[in-house]
Enzyme design. Structure first.
Site, PDB file in Angstrom:
ATOM      1  N   HIS A   1     -42.240 -41.037  33.734  1.00 43.66           N
ATOM      2  CA  HIS A   1     -43.114 -40.755  35.047  1.00 43.66           C
ATOM      3  C   HIS A   1     -43.913 -40.691  35.067  1.00 43.66           C
ATOM      4  CE1 HIS A   1     -38.946 -39.651  35.462  1.00 43.66           C
ATOM      5  NE2 HIS A   1     -39.119 -39.605  36.781  1.00 43.66           N
ATOM      6  N   GLY A   2     -44.985 -40.540  34.242  1.00 39.76           N
ATOM      7  CA  GLY A   2     -46.620 -41.050  34.184  1.00 39.76           C
ATOM      8  C   GLY A   2     -48.028 -40.371  32.472  1.00 39.76           C
TER       9      GLY A   2
END
Lengths: 499, 406
Positions: free
Chosen positions: A325-326
């Protein structure tokens, strides 16, 4: 380009539809989709088209090698698969995670001056999504679950297809394999696609963005640090925002896909009505969950190994899910957070939860989901911890100020709409309305039953006309409203762009 | 029947997209939007470089949005939808009783450079910086200083809104406590305006952020009392009032509530304004005698009275006062006599006070918003007898210009 922009709706989409439907042959239709998708992708940062094309070409070429050796030399085929995956992952690692690793390595004293982050390295949008799509092709090919795609444009179309290119759903190759060369576009599909697209647009523009504005407000005014009510609002509106933003995007993708004859799998299934976190992750971003299950969890042995290994597998999957997600610690922590909860549910919590009233189960799930979103939304750990503490009145100076109370009061209607809209209730009501024969309401039934007469079929002649008009008018009204909001705001970037 | 719905939906959807696409192509580009009071983006310049770094495409996005057909009507539709969603405000503008509008959210600055986004909060430290500069200037000034900080609509039209006043009150208290007596701060301006508004007096516009001409008159009487010139106050009934209808102000444009009706702009006069002359000055760079560049002050516009009536026919009617915005202006009586001179360092709130103050003083007007902040030099240059600072509280919160006065 983003779907919720005027340029997309009123220039890009009409032109693409016009070109697409004026060409009879599916081969050339794929050409149109491929070229237009590249334009869609390159609109903001043209140079990153090259990165994507390189990934596509690599997987396409290696596909031949894998397919060639698969029947005779499985080891060789495996080698080619690993090579292909490695190259794809290398691009993802470089563009998305390189600077994160460098910055963390620099924390080691002897490395501080020897290495520096690469400047000007921007994340190519959608790289996390299309890399995973490409990988699904390579792996499925090796597993013999799909055939090699010899047509470069068809394969390119699969990866670049603009509806799902930048924010999913992550479409597995084998799910659309046959649709790439044979698909039929019908009014049926186009009409339902339109409704789906407009619904998604409205979810994003009318609710998601408005919730984001409230979230930003409560966050920007530091309301969360001073007041417990403010902190709750930060959490609640982020919870609403991210669901409407992301599931709205998926709805738009699915709808647009249908307009061009594609049928994508669902990505969300009312995640906020879950009674456990285990259930939540079966309903949230389903295409990502499926991907990790299929290509990471099961290859690691899944459930069919010893207890200890099972937990290791869960840990690996959730560490990766968070990191996907990041490139930031908060996302890793977010993944670990859910990994731990899922393990706890697996060992004992789920059994215990099932004995409790369902209201408690819902509350338990929603709270844990909400806490998760706090971790997710604060890349600054100190601020995140402060917000979390404020929820319980720790470190706050007041429960609520008049200004925060005013803001809460005026955001209540959106909160209610957002909450109801996240459940299957509106759809249920609509379906029910469609199955009640309104022409008989008020009339006395011959059998003496006071219930209105219910029809077996969804649409029947007389009442059908009313609903035809209502459905269409509703869709149209939403479209006009969304256009008005887009004109008013002009700028509304998709949250999921950063991944 | 299912089939008919699908066909109908498909066709309508496509028709909607194509209708706007075609309308966009067919309608000529506009350069300026009166509604928004700003230039619109026209087709951007194409270079390969600009295409590759993404600036061309982002300009196209803006161009497409700015030139979008029926833009204003669509903005209105959003306003209605927001009302139906019971939000009570739109684009940071509150909708109150009788169509009273007020900007609630402001651009706020965290520090001198870093802008945070819209918020209803102000940074006490920034206001303290401005007050410090004001205090220092007032103490050092050779002539008396008077400070007027006109409240925002949201501070005045309190009775029209549910919006809490805690922030307005906090700002009020901070100003009253920290401004030194030498600055001649009119502490009860907000209380005056607020109570008059509550009593139904038309002191502030409903659709614009300014006070009305009547509001400016009230401010004028307060000033005259402050200066001990109570006896010279021109009574209200001495003025003839000309009304200009259909004034839609800046707040109205921002709000997007197209269903809110217009204001009336009043022009108050004592007969003719021809006895006065307004002159606008600008510094111009010329080559001096020694060949070095030198700044020379030059009058570039002169007109009788203080109104430019051309603006009355346009949307931005308030701009009629003092011909909109100029950085340095004088409004002098033509009678050749010596009058006391008043330096007004101001934003646009002072423009409507000119018709009153010009009756008593020769006015030297400098635009603080244009960063004309060296007040001491203007006092010396024009030989002013007094200084009046007029600086709206929205400006006080939003920027740091006042902190630069000296």
């Amino acid at each position: 380009m983003v779907f919720s922009s005027l340029l997309f709706l009123f220039a890009y989409l009409p032109v693409t539809l016009l070109l697409y439907y004026n060409i009879p042959n599916i081969r050339y239709r794929n050409w149109i989709l491929f070229i237009m998708s590249l334009l869609f992708y390159g609109w903001g940062e043209p140079l990153y088209i090259l990165v994507m094309l390189a990934s596509i070409t690599e997987a396409y070429v290696f596909g031949f090698f894998i397919a060639k050796h698969l029947p005779t030399n499985r080891k060789r085929a495996r080698l080619y698969m690993i090579l292909s995956l490695a190259m794809n992952l290398a691009a993802l690692l470089f563009f998305k995670y390189c600077n994160f690793f460098i910055e963390n390595l620099r924390l080691l004293p002897f490395l501080t001056d020897t290495i520096a982050p690469i400047e000007g390295l921007k994340l190519p949008i959608g790289i996390s999504f299309y890399t995973f799509q490409i990988m699904s092709y390579t792996i499925d090919l090796y597993r013999g679950q799909t055939d090699v795609q010899k047509n470069f444009v068809a394969f390119g179309t699969y990866v670049t297809l603009f509806p799902q290119l930048i924010a999913g759903p992550i479409v597995r190759y084998r799910d659309v394999d046959d649709q790439l060369m044979t698909r039929t576009e019908t009014f049926d599909l186009f009409g339902s696609g339109t409704r789906r697209f407009v619904t998604g647009l409205a979810k994003k523009v009318l609710i998601g963005d408005a919730a984001a504005a409230y979230y930003e407000y409560f966050k920007a005014t530091d309301a969360f640090a001073d007041s417990a009510a403010g902190a709750w609002m930060v959490m609640i509106f982020y919870t609403i925002h991210i669901y409407y933003d992301f599931s709205g995007y998926s709805d738009m993708a699915i709808g647009l896909g249908r307009m061009f004859g594609f049928r994508f799998l669902e990505n969300f299934n009312y995640p906020y009505i879950s009674k456990s976190i285990t259930e939540f992750w079966r309903r949230w971003h389903m295409s990502l969950g499926t991907w990790f299950k299929e290509y990471v969890y099961i290859p690691l042995g899944g459930n069919r190994v010893g207890k200890l290994k099972q937990y290791r597998n869960i840990a690996v999957v959730w560490l990766l899910t968070g990191f996907w997600h990041g490139a930031n610690w908060n996302y890793i922590f977010w993944g670990v957070y859910f990994g731990v909860i899922l393990m706890a549910e697996k060992t004992f919590l789920l059994k215990f939860l099932k004995k409790l009233p369902s209201a408690v189960q819902h509350l338990y799930s929603l709270l844990l989901i909400g806490f998760g979103w706090i971790i997710f939304s604060f890349t600054d750990a100190a601020a995140g911890i402060s917000c979390f503490a404020s929820l319980f009145g720790i470190g706050t100076s007041t429960f609520c100020t008049p200004t925060i109370a005013y803001q809460i009061l005026r955001s209540l209607p959106l909160l209610v709409i957002g909450a109801i809209g996240a459940t299957p209730l509106p759809k249920k009501i609509w379906d029910k309305l469609c199955t009640v024969d309104w022409t008989h309401i008020g009339a006395i039934r011959e059998d003496g039953n006071e219930e209105p007469i219910r029809m077996e079929q969804t649409f029947l002649p007389v009442r059908g006309k009313i609903f035809a008009v209502l459905t269409t008018a509703g869709t149209f009204a939403l479209l006009v409203a969304c256009t008005a909001y887009l004109v008013d705001s002009t700028f509304s970037p998709f949250l999921y762009f950063i991944f | 029947m299912k089939k008919i719905i699908d066909i109908l939906t498909s066709v309508l959807f496509a028709a909607f997209l194509f209708a706007f696409a075609i309308a966009f192509v067919l309608t000529p580009d506009a350069d300026f939007s009166e509604e928004e009071n700003r230039s619109l983006r026209t087709f951007p310049k194409f270079t390969w470089e600009r295409l590759l770094d993404g600036s061309f495409s982002s300009d196209i996005n803006e161009y497409f949005a700015d030139q979008f057909p029926a833009r204003d009507s669509l903005v209105g539709i959003k306003g209605v939808t927001e009302t139906l969603l019971l939000k009570g405000e739109n684009n940071g503008v509150l909708l109150g009783d009788d169509g009273q509008l007020a900007v609630r959210l402001f651009d706020a600055y965290k520090s001198r450079l870093e802008r945070t986004h819209d918020m209803d909060y102000y940074y006490t430290e920034n206001v303290a910086l401005a007050v410090d500069a004001l205090n220092a200037f007032a103490k050092s000034s050779a002539v008396p200083v008077t400070t007027m900080l006109p409240p925002r609509s949201v501070d005045v039209a309190v009775s029209a809104f549910d919006y809490p006043t805690e922030i307005s009150d906090a700002l009020d208290a901070q100003l009253a406590e920290s401004i030194v007596p030498e600055a001649g701060y009119l502490t009860d301006l907000r209380a005056q305006m607020e109570s008059r508004y509550a009593a139904g007096e038309y002191v502030y516009f409903r659709t614009d952020h300014h006070w009305t001409t009547y509001g400016a008159y009230i401010a004028y009487t307060m000033l005259m009392r402050e200066w001990g010139m109570e006896d010279e106050i021109i009574p209200q009934d001495a003025f003839t009032v000309e009304t200009v209808e259909r004034f839609y102000g800046t707040t109205w444009s921002r709000a997007g509530y197209k269903f809110v009706g217009p204001d009336t702009l009043e022009l108050w006069s004592l007969g003719s304004e021809d006895g006065f002359t307004t002159t606008c000055y600008a510094e111009k760079q010329v080559k001096g005698e020694d060949g070095k560049p030198a700044n020379v002050k030059e009058a570039y516009k002169t007109f009788p009275g203080w109104l430019n009536r051309d603006y009355l026919a346009k949307k931005d009617k308030y701009a009629a006062f003092l011909d909109s915005t100029h950085n340095e202006q004088t409004v002098f009586k033509n009678d050749g006599k010596d009058h006391p001179r008043l330096l007004i360092a101001k934003d646009s709130f002072a423009n409507t006070m000119v018709p009153f103050l010009a009756q008593h003083f020769d006015l030297v007007i400098v635009n603080l918003a244009g960063r004309m902040t060296d007040l001491t030099s203007y006092v010396e240059e024009y030989g002013c007898d007094r200084v009046l600072i007029v600086w709206n509280r929205a400006n006080l919160i939003e920027n740091n210009i006042l902190a630069a006065i000296k």
